[in-house]
Design a protein around this motif. Structure first.
Motif, PDB file in Angstrom:
ATOM      1  N   LYS A  96      -3.252  23.641  -5.313  1.00 43.23           N
ATOM      2  CA  LYS A  96      -2.544  24.918  -5.410  1.00 43.23           C
ATOM      3  C   LYS A  96      -1.038  24.656  -5.415  1.00 43.23           C
ATOM      4  CE  LYS A  96      -6.156  27.489  -3.103  1.00 43.23           C
ATOM      5  NZ  LYS A  96      -6.520  28.356  -1.980  1.00 43.23           N
ATOM      6  N   PRO A  97      -0.328  25.132  -6.443  1.00 40.12           N
ATOM      7  CA  PRO A  97       1.112  24.860  -6.539  1.00 40.12           C
ATOM      8  C   PRO A  97       1.916  25.366  -5.349  1.00 40.12           C
ATOM      9  CG  PRO A  97       0.287  25.705  -8.625  1.00 40.12           C
ATOM     10  CD  PRO A  97      -0.827  25.825  -7.633  1.00 40.12           C
ATOM     11  N   ILE A 144       4.239  22.946  -3.091  1.00 42.39           N
ATOM     12  CA  ILE A 144       5.686  23.165  -3.024  1.00 42.39           C
ATOM     13  C   ILE A 144       6.125  23.342  -1.571  1.00 42.39           C
ATOM     14  CG2 ILE A 144       7.518  24.801  -3.622  1.00 42.39           C
ATOM     15  CD1 ILE A 144       6.072  25.162  -6.335  1.00 42.39           C
ATOM     16  N   LEU A 145       5.355  24.084  -0.792  1.00 43.21           N
ATOM     17  CA  LEU A 145       5.693  24.264   0.624  1.00 43.21           C
ATOM     18  C   LEU A 145       5.639  22.945   1.386  1.00 43.21           C
ATOM     19  CD1 LEU A 145       3.999  27.644   1.601  1.00 43.21           C
ATOM     20  CD2 LEU A 145       6.438  27.106   1.605  1.00 43.21           C
ATOM     21  N   LYS A 174       0.870  -1.167   0.000  1.00 43.29           N
ATOM     22  CA  LYS A 174       0.000   0.000   0.000  1.00 43.29           C
ATOM     23  C   LYS A 174       0.909   1.219   0.000  1.00 43.29           C
ATOM     24  CE  LYS A 174      -3.725  -2.307   2.312  1.00 43.29           C
ATOM     25  NZ  LYS A 174      -4.586  -2.422   3.460  1.00 43.29           N
ATOM     26  N   TYR A 175       0.798   2.027  -1.044  1.00 42.96           N
ATOM     27  CA  TYR A 175       1.662   3.179  -1.187  1.00 42.96           C
ATOM     28  C   TYR A 175       0.960   4.424  -0.666  1.00 42.96           C
ATOM     29  CZ  TYR A 175       4.490   0.264  -4.159  1.00 42.96           C
ATOM     30  OH  TYR A 175       5.272  -0.736  -4.636  1.00 42.96           O
ATOM     31  N   MET A 176       1.699   5.212   0.090  1.00 44.54           N
ATOM     32  CA  MET A 176       1.197   6.500   0.516  1.00 44.54           C
ATOM     33  C   MET A 176       1.686   7.506  -0.514  1.00 44.54           C
ATOM     34  SD  MET A 176       1.694   8.431   4.129  1.00 44.54           S
ATOM     35  CE  MET A 176       3.061   9.506   3.768  1.00 44.54           C
ATOM     36  N   THR A 177       0.784   8.029  -1.289  1.00 42.12           N
ATOM     37  CA  THR A 177       1.162   8.954  -2.347  1.00 42.12           C
ATOM     38  C   THR A 177       0.514  10.307  -2.115  1.00 42.12           C
ATOM     39  OG1 THR A 177      -0.680   8.286  -3.742  1.00 42.12           O
ATOM     40  CG2 THR A 177       1.395   7.115  -4.036  1.00 42.12           C
ATOM     41  N   ASN A 178       1.143  11.293  -2.667  1.00 45.24           N
ATOM     42  CA  ASN A 178       0.621  12.646  -2.633  1.00 45.24           C
ATOM     43  C   ASN A 178       0.626  13.142  -4.074  1.00 45.24           C
ATOM     44  OD1 ASN A 178      -0.226  15.170  -1.907  1.00 45.24           O
ATOM     45  ND2 ASN A 178       1.714  15.798  -0.998  1.00 45.24           N
ATOM     46  N   ASN A 179      -0.534  13.315  -4.643  1.00 41.64           N
ATOM     47  CA  ASN A 179      -0.642  13.761  -6.020  1.00 41.64           C
ATOM     48  C   ASN A 179      -0.287  15.243  -6.082  1.00 41.64           C
ATOM     49  OD1 ASN A 179      -1.222  14.277  -8.657  1.00 41.64           O
ATOM     50  ND2 ASN A 179      -3.297  13.438  -8.599  1.00 41.64           N
ATOM     51  N   MET A 180       0.856  15.546  -6.658  1.00 37.94           N
ATOM     52  CA  MET A 180       1.325  16.922  -6.711  1.00 37.94           C
ATOM     53  C   MET A 180       0.972  17.601  -8.030  1.00 37.94           C
ATOM     54  SD  MET A 180       4.891  16.774  -4.624  1.00 37.94           S
ATOM     55  CE  MET A 180       4.964  18.558  -4.512  1.00 37.94           C
TER      56      MET A 180
END
Length: 141
Positions: A22-23, A27-28, A12-18
């Motif tokens: 809001k860019p 980025i922060l 199970k992958y913990m992903t963050n769709n970037m």
């Protein structure tokens, strides 16, 4: 979770769709942990220098200072090498080809280990000893 040597394992992958959102916020969220890691690395280097200078001696502090550039060169080279693998890893991750992604990650680790072994075994004999003799440094290993 069972190790991969016992058969196929579900991850199970913990992903963050970037790519959505809001860019500036994305980025922060990516930048803050990276900057904190760099700050703590500087604190570690500072503590290392203080301990070496106060408790071990001036020669140890000089040895740390003289090898910092070489260590930075090796780490930078390995970072650049593995950054090349990150393109393939990201492509396979995005396509959902997790087995190929894991293979690329493993190959980057193997390549780094091989490079480190070359540095430790080959260059120690051919480069480090002549430099130590040239600079009249004592050989610690």
């Amino acid at each position: 979770m069972m190790p991969a040597i016992f058969g196929k394992v579900e991850y199970k992958y913990m992903t963050n769709n970037m790519t959505t959102g809001k860019p500036a916020k994305l980025i922060l969220q990516f930048m803050i942990p990276t900057c904190l890691g760099n700050i703590f690395q500087q604190f570690y280097n500072l503590a290392d220098s203080v301990v070496a200078g106060r408790f071990i001696g001036v020669d140890a502090l000089a040895a740390i200072g003289s090898t910092t550039s070489l260590i930075f060169l090796v780490i930078g080279w390995l970072n650049g090498l593995t950054s090349g693998f990150s393109i393939m890893v990201a492509q396979h991750f995005g396509a959902g080809k997790y087995e190929r992604m894991r293979r690329n990650v493993a190959m980057s680790i193997y390549l780094c280990l091989a490079f480190v072994l070359v540095i430790l075994l080959f260059l120690r004999r051919t480069v480090v000893r002549p430099i130590n003799q040239l600079t009249r440094a004592t050989e610690a290993f």
